[in-house]
Design a protein around this motif. Structure first.
Motif, PDB file in Angstrom:
ATOM      1  N   ARG A  93      44.234  39.993  20.138  1.00  0.00           N
ATOM      2  CA  ARG A  93      45.231  39.709  21.250  1.00  0.00           C
ATOM      3  C   ARG A  93      45.603  38.175  20.159  1.00  0.00           C
ATOM      4  NH1 ARG A  93      42.451  35.460  25.695  1.00  0.00           N
ATOM      5  NH2 ARG A  93      41.789  37.752  26.396  1.00  0.00           N
ATOM      6  N   HIS A  95      48.991  35.606  21.447  1.00  0.00           N
ATOM      7  CA  HIS A  95      49.507  34.687  22.087  1.00  0.00           C
ATOM      8  C   HIS A  95      48.997  33.121  21.710  1.00  0.00           C
ATOM      9  CE1 HIS A  95      48.714  31.906  26.573  1.00  0.00           C
ATOM     10  NE2 HIS A  95      49.740  33.378  26.655  1.00  0.00           N
ATOM     11  N   ASP A 165      45.200  43.966  23.725  1.00  0.00           N
ATOM     12  CA  ASP A 165      44.477  42.695  24.256  1.00  0.00           C
ATOM     13  C   ASP A 165      45.449  41.596  24.649  1.00  0.00           C
ATOM     14  OD1 ASP A 165      42.235  41.947  25.578  1.00  0.00           O
ATOM     15  OD2 ASP A 165      43.463  39.564  24.940  1.00  0.00           O
ATOM     16  N   ILE A 166      45.900  41.434  25.373  1.00  0.00           N
ATOM     17  CA  ILE A 166      46.910  40.899  26.367  1.00  0.00           C
ATOM     18  C   ILE A 166      47.775  40.573  24.651  1.00  0.00           C
ATOM     19  CG2 ILE A 166      47.988  38.290  26.398  1.00  0.00           C
ATOM     20  CD1 ILE A 166      45.188  37.408  27.985  1.00  0.00           C
ATOM     21  N   GLY A 167      49.347  40.704  25.066  1.00  0.00           N
ATOM     22  CA  GLY A 167      49.972  40.446  24.525  1.00  0.00           C
ATOM     23  C   GLY A 167      50.168  42.131  23.180  1.00  0.00           C
ATOM     24  N   ARG A 204      43.498  55.990  28.840  1.00  0.00           N
ATOM     25  CA  ARG A 204      43.143  54.472  27.923  1.00  0.00           C
ATOM     26  C   ARG A 204      43.835  53.520  28.650  1.00  0.00           C
ATOM     27  NH1 ARG A 204      42.043  50.465  28.032  1.00  0.00           N
ATOM     28  NH2 ARG A 204      41.570  49.726  26.201  1.00  0.00           N
ATOM     29  N   GLY A 236      47.262  37.559  37.523  1.00  0.00           N
ATOM     30  CA  GLY A 236      48.030  38.656  36.328  1.00  0.00           C
ATOM     31  C   GLY A 236      48.924  39.870  36.902  1.00  0.00           C
ATOM     32  N   GLY A 238      49.370  42.456  34.089  1.00  0.00           N
ATOM     33  CA  GLY A 238      49.464  43.268  32.843  1.00  0.00           C
ATOM     34  C   GLY A 238      49.102  44.325  33.158  1.00  0.00           C
ATOM     35  N   VAL A 240      45.789  45.463  32.531  1.00  0.00           N
ATOM     36  CA  VAL A 240      44.414  45.130  33.720  1.00  0.00           C
ATOM     37  C   VAL A 240      44.755  45.821  35.502  1.00  0.00           C
ATOM     38  CG1 VAL A 240      42.135  44.452  33.707  1.00  0.00           C
ATOM     39  CG2 VAL A 240      43.237  44.241  32.193  1.00  0.00           C
ATOM     40  N   SER A 259      50.183  38.199  40.028  1.00  0.00           N
ATOM     41  CA  SER A 259      50.775  36.688  39.369  1.00  0.00           C
ATOM     42  C   SER A 259      51.323  37.080  38.360  1.00  0.00           C
ATOM     43  CB  SER A 259      49.789  35.901  39.299  1.00  0.00           C
ATOM     44  OG  SER A 259      49.010  35.849  38.532  1.00  0.00           O
ATOM     45  N   ASN A 262      54.206  32.039  35.351  1.00  0.00           N
ATOM     46  CA  ASN A 262      54.572  31.566  35.577  1.00  0.00           C
ATOM     47  C   ASN A 262      54.371  31.540  37.925  1.00  0.00           C
ATOM     48  OD1 ASN A 262      57.266  33.028  33.397  1.00  0.00           O
ATOM     49  ND2 ASN A 262      57.061  31.170  33.896  1.00  0.00           N
ATOM     50  N   ARG A 286      59.509  38.931  34.819  1.00  0.00           N
ATOM     51  CA  ARG A 286      58.680  38.283  35.541  1.00  0.00           C
ATOM     52  C   ARG A 286      58.322  38.594  36.738  1.00  0.00           C
ATOM     53  NH1 ARG A 286      56.876  37.090  32.147  1.00  0.00           N
ATOM     54  NH2 ARG A 286      56.023  35.130  32.784  1.00  0.00           N
ATOM     55  N   ASN A 343      38.649  38.779  31.115  1.00  0.00           N
ATOM     56  CA  ASN A 343      37.272  38.190  30.071  1.00  0.00           C
ATOM     57  C   ASN A 343      36.845  36.720  30.581  1.00  0.00           C
ATOM     58  OD1 ASN A 343      36.274  40.586  28.481  1.00  0.00           O
ATOM     59  ND2 ASN A 343      37.637  39.591  27.667  1.00  0.00           N
ATOM     60  N   ASN A 368      34.192  44.862  33.681  1.00  0.00           N
ATOM     61  CA  ASN A 368      36.017  45.564  31.984  1.00  0.00           C
ATOM     62  C   ASN A 368      35.564  45.957  31.155  1.00  0.00           C
ATOM     63  OD1 ASN A 368      35.563  43.776  30.530  1.00  0.00           O
ATOM     64  ND2 ASN A 368      36.296  42.271  30.813  1.00  0.00           N
TER      65      ASN A 368
HETATM   66  P1  NDP Z   1      48.272  41.824  29.765  1.00  0.00           P
HETATM   67  O1  NDP Z   1      49.257  40.932  28.416  1.00  0.00           O
HETATM   68  O2  NDP Z   1      48.947  43.500  30.084  1.00  0.00           O
HETATM   69  O3  NDP Z   1      48.485  41.090  30.574  1.00  0.00           O
HETATM   70  C1  NDP Z   1      48.330  40.201  30.759  1.00  0.00           C
HETATM   71  C2  NDP Z   1      48.044  39.158  32.223  1.00  0.00           C
HETATM   72  O4  NDP Z   1      48.065  38.020  32.763  1.00  0.00           O
HETATM   73  C3  NDP Z   1      50.069  38.873  32.817  1.00  0.00           C
HETATM   74  O5  NDP Z   1      50.400  38.518  33.651  1.00  0.00           O
HETATM   75  C4  NDP Z   1      49.986  37.722  32.253  1.00  0.00           C
HETATM   76  O6  NDP Z   1      51.047  36.546  33.027  1.00  0.00           O
HETATM   77  C5  NDP Z   1      49.305  37.292  32.624  1.00  0.00           C
HETATM   78  N1  NDP Z   1      48.297  36.233  31.807  1.00  0.00           N
HETATM   79  C6  NDP Z   1      47.933  35.951  30.300  1.00  0.00           C
HETATM   80  N2  NDP Z   1      48.197  34.366  30.248  1.00  0.00           N
HETATM   81  C7  NDP Z   1      48.227  33.529  31.181  1.00  0.00           C
HETATM   82  C8  NDP Z   1      47.681  32.186  31.130  1.00  0.00           C
HETATM   83  N3  NDP Z   1      47.062  31.600  30.113  1.00  0.00           N
HETATM   84  N4  NDP Z   1      48.538  31.579  32.557  1.00  0.00           N
HETATM   85  C9  NDP Z   1      48.383  33.132  33.375  1.00  0.00           C
HETATM   86  N5  NDP Z   1      48.744  33.833  33.315  1.00  0.00           N
HETATM   87  C10 NDP Z   1      48.207  34.455  31.856  1.00  0.00           C
HETATM   88  O7  NDP Z   1      46.815  42.196  29.210  1.00  0.00           O
HETATM   89  P2  NDP Z   1      45.305  42.606  29.958  1.00  0.00           P
HETATM   90  O8  NDP Z   1      45.925  43.205  31.129  1.00  0.00           O
HETATM   91  O9  NDP Z   1      45.724  43.822  28.687  1.00  0.00           O
HETATM   92  O10 NDP Z   1      44.586  41.952  30.291  1.00  0.00           O
HETATM   93  C11 NDP Z   1      44.658  40.606  30.972  1.00  0.00           C
HETATM   94  C12 NDP Z   1      42.486  40.200  31.033  1.00  0.00           C
HETATM   95  O11 NDP Z   1      41.606  41.464  30.376  1.00  0.00           O
HETATM   96  C13 NDP Z   1      42.536  39.405  29.434  1.00  0.00           C
HETATM   97  O12 NDP Z   1      41.443  38.763  30.030  1.00  0.00           O
HETATM   98  C14 NDP Z   1      42.138  40.396  27.896  1.00  0.00           C
HETATM   99  O13 NDP Z   1      40.766  39.916  27.409  1.00  0.00           O
HETATM  100  C15 NDP Z   1      41.035  41.283  29.114  1.00  0.00           C
HETATM  101  N6  NDP Z   1      40.483  42.998  29.441  1.00  0.00           N
HETATM  102  C16 NDP Z   1      41.860  43.432  28.763  1.00  0.00           C
HETATM  103  C17 NDP Z   1      41.144  45.315  28.578  1.00  0.00           C
HETATM  104  C18 NDP Z   1      42.444  46.435  27.996  1.00  0.00           C
HETATM  105  O14 NDP Z   1      42.241  47.510  28.338  1.00  0.00           O
HETATM  106  N7  NDP Z   1      43.664  45.584  28.461  1.00  0.00           N
HETATM  107  C19 NDP Z   1      39.548  45.660  28.547  1.00  0.00           C
HETATM  108  C20 NDP Z   1      39.288  44.497  28.622  1.00  0.00           C
HETATM  109  C21 NDP Z   1      39.524  42.608  29.031  1.00  0.00           C
HETATM  110  P3  NDP Z   1      52.519  36.560  31.309  1.00  0.00           P
HETATM  111  O15 NDP Z   1      53.118  37.691  31.464  1.00  0.00           O
HETATM  112  O16 NDP Z   1      53.171  35.491  31.804  1.00  0.00           O
HETATM  113  O17 NDP Z   1      52.060  36.223  30.088  1.00  0.00           O
END
Ligand code: NDP
Length: 447
Positions: A93, A95, A165-167, A204, A236, A238, A240, A259, A262, A286, A343, A368
């Motif tokens: 991750r 972040h 993961d995130i980022g 994937r 979200g 991203g 997922v 979402s 922001n 955004r 998660n 997930n």
């Molecule tokens: P991404 O970085 O692709 O997307 C994350 C999304 O969540 C973005 O829209 C982001 O917005 C938003 N977000 C992140 N942090 C915050 C916050 N503090 N408050 C509000 N919104 C937030 O990550 P993923 O989609 O890969 O992951 C999302 C979740 O799924 C996480 O919990 C990750 O651990 C879990 N996960 C992911 C897997 C994967 O294969 N990718 C597998 C299993 C679990 P912004 O762009 O504005 O930051």
């Protein structure tokens, strides 16, 4: 005081500055209570004390040079939590909120999630407080290369195989893989989520979101229904969230809200996913830019996505994003199912409220798990030097998610775990995931 209560007290005393880890451990340990009545040998072998202590945790300095020639320093982490059933496996991750407690909570969850997939993978997690947002490609590359220069000492195809993961998306995995190969002079499947031209697996990218919806669909089937005509809210936007939305639409449901950190968008006619993909995957923009594509949609700054009326809610952003008040609103609005894509997005009190009020609830470690399962399929393809078609991997992913649902619900049945008139899948998933790891640890002696 029960065995689990004693271990929880010990954990709280030892890790008082790691609230997310304590939260995750509390949920798991409390739900394992009935197991220890049946298996006193686990207490004798201090299984809980061992499973809550990482086998190894590494923290390191990550220096890199930004576009202005200034040296920046971030902190890197890798927590190798448990290797009883396979090499450590779990994402990286990136972040600003990342600290040791966050990585430990994620690594701990990963042990049970990976076990639930039925594949031979142990639990680990890593990352850094580096924020890729707003950085140039060159800066991201400089960070990733520096990060991997240290991380490469601790990982390997049969030791520890990190993922995204995130980022951390395809771009970051690519830069890290290049640096690993350069230092180690070894072309091995040490990272998953790789590009398709250098060992990545088809499906994937879609796996976590698709898997989540396959899992939720099994839950709906148990309720005698399916996604057809259902209104769905996904938080979200991203990786997922995007692919969960895609699969909901394929199965006949309608996602009306998404979402980012922001704010959130509401599109009564159903989210135009091509627009979201362009904003998020191509422009790295955004979510409010969605209005440029669909002027009739609404954008609201800040939190509040759970006020949107829906049948199914899929939290797919980050930990602790769905609170007790949100749970109350969802129940009042007639939501019947919540399945976690992120998660631990739901706080403990919100989870309890949803369950007690008859909402069928799936914990992320079960729903997930499709991402890590497909990562394990990528490892298999790399080892065999083969690549399977999209349809082959998707079919395997589907079967894995159906099996996770079956195993979690069978464990809930075996232990009589029901709540609000539904199976308690939190307990079912924790027990099913735990048993395999505990048995392997028992067989391997005191290590
Ligand atoms: P991404 O970085 O692709 O997307 C994350 C999304 O969540 C973005 O829209 C982001 O917005 C938003 N977000 C992140 N942090 C915050 C916050 N503090 N408050 C509000 N919104 C937030 O990550 P993923 O989609 O890969 O992951 C999302 C979740 O799924 C996480 O919990 C990750 O651990 C879990 N996960 C992911 C897997 C994967 O294969 N990718 C597998 C299993 C679990 P912004 O762009 O504005 O930051």
């Amino acid at each position: 005081m029960s065995y689990t209560e004693r271990v929880l007290d010990l954990l709280k005393a030892k890790n008082s500055n790691e609230p997310e880890f304590i939260q995750a451990a509390t949920e798991v340990l409390e739900s394992l209570e009935p197991v220890f009545a049946k298996h006193p040998e686990y207490e004798e072998a201090s299984i809980l004390e061992r499973i809550t202590e990482p086998e190894r945790q590494v923290m390191f300095r990550v220096p890199w040079v930004d576009d202005n020639g200034k040296v920046q320093v971030n902190r890197g982490f890798r927590v190798q939590f448990n290797s009883a059933i396979g090499p450590y496996k779990g994402g990286l991750r990136l972040h600003p909120s990342v600290n040791l407690g966050i990585i430990k909570f994620l690594g701990f969850e990963q042990i049970f999630k990976n076990s639930l997939t039925g594949l031979p993978i142990g639990g680990g997690k890593g990352g850094s407080d580096f924020d890729p947002k707003g950085k140039s490609d060159r800066e991201v590359m400089a960070f990733c290369q520096s990060f991997m220069t240290e991380l490469c000492r601790h990982i390997g195809a049969d030791t520890d195989v990190p993922a995204g993961d995130i980022g951390t998306g395809a771009r970051e995995i690519g830069y890290m893989y290049g640096q690993y190969k350069r230092i180690k002079n070894c072309y091995e499947g040490v990272l998953t989520g790789k590009g398709l031209t250098y060992g990545g697996s088809l499906t994937r990218t879609e796996a976590t979101g698709y898997g989540l919806v396959y899992f939720a669909n099994e839950m709906l089937k148990d309720l005698g229904t399916d996604f057809t005509g259902k209104t769905v809210v996904v938080s979200g936007s991203g990786n997922v969230a995007i692919y969960a939305t895609e699969k909901v639409h394929q199965l006949g449901g309608k996602v009306v809200a998404l979402s980012d950190s922001n704010g959130w968008i509401y599109d009564e006619e159903g989210i135009d996913l091509a627009a979201v993909k362009e904003i998020k995957e191509v422009k790295r923009g955004r979510i409010k830019e969605y209005l440029e594509y669909r002027p009739n949609a609404k954008y609201t700054e800040g939190k509040g996505i759970w006020t949107v009326k829906c049948d199914v809610a899929l939290p797919c952003a980050t930990q602790n994003e769905l609170h007790l008040d949100d749970a109350k609103t969802l129940v009042a609005n007639g939501c019947v199912l919540v399945a976690e894509g992120a998660n631990m997005p739901t706080t403990l009190d919100a989870t309890k409220y949803l369950q007690e009020n008859g909402v069928y609830f799936a914990p992320g470690k079960a729903s997930n798990a499709g991402g890590v399962a497909t990562s394990a399929l990528e490892m298999s393809q790399n080892s065999q030097r083969l690549s399977w078609t999209f349809e082959e991997v998707d079919a395997k992913l589907h079967d894995i998610m159906v099996n996770i649902y079956k195993n979690a619900s069978a464990a809930a049945d075996e232990y009589g775990a029901t709540i609000g008139g539904k199976k308690n899948l939190v307990i079912g998933a924790n027990i099913a995931g735990f048993m395999k790891v505990a048995e392997a640890m028992m067989a391997q002696g005191i290590v």
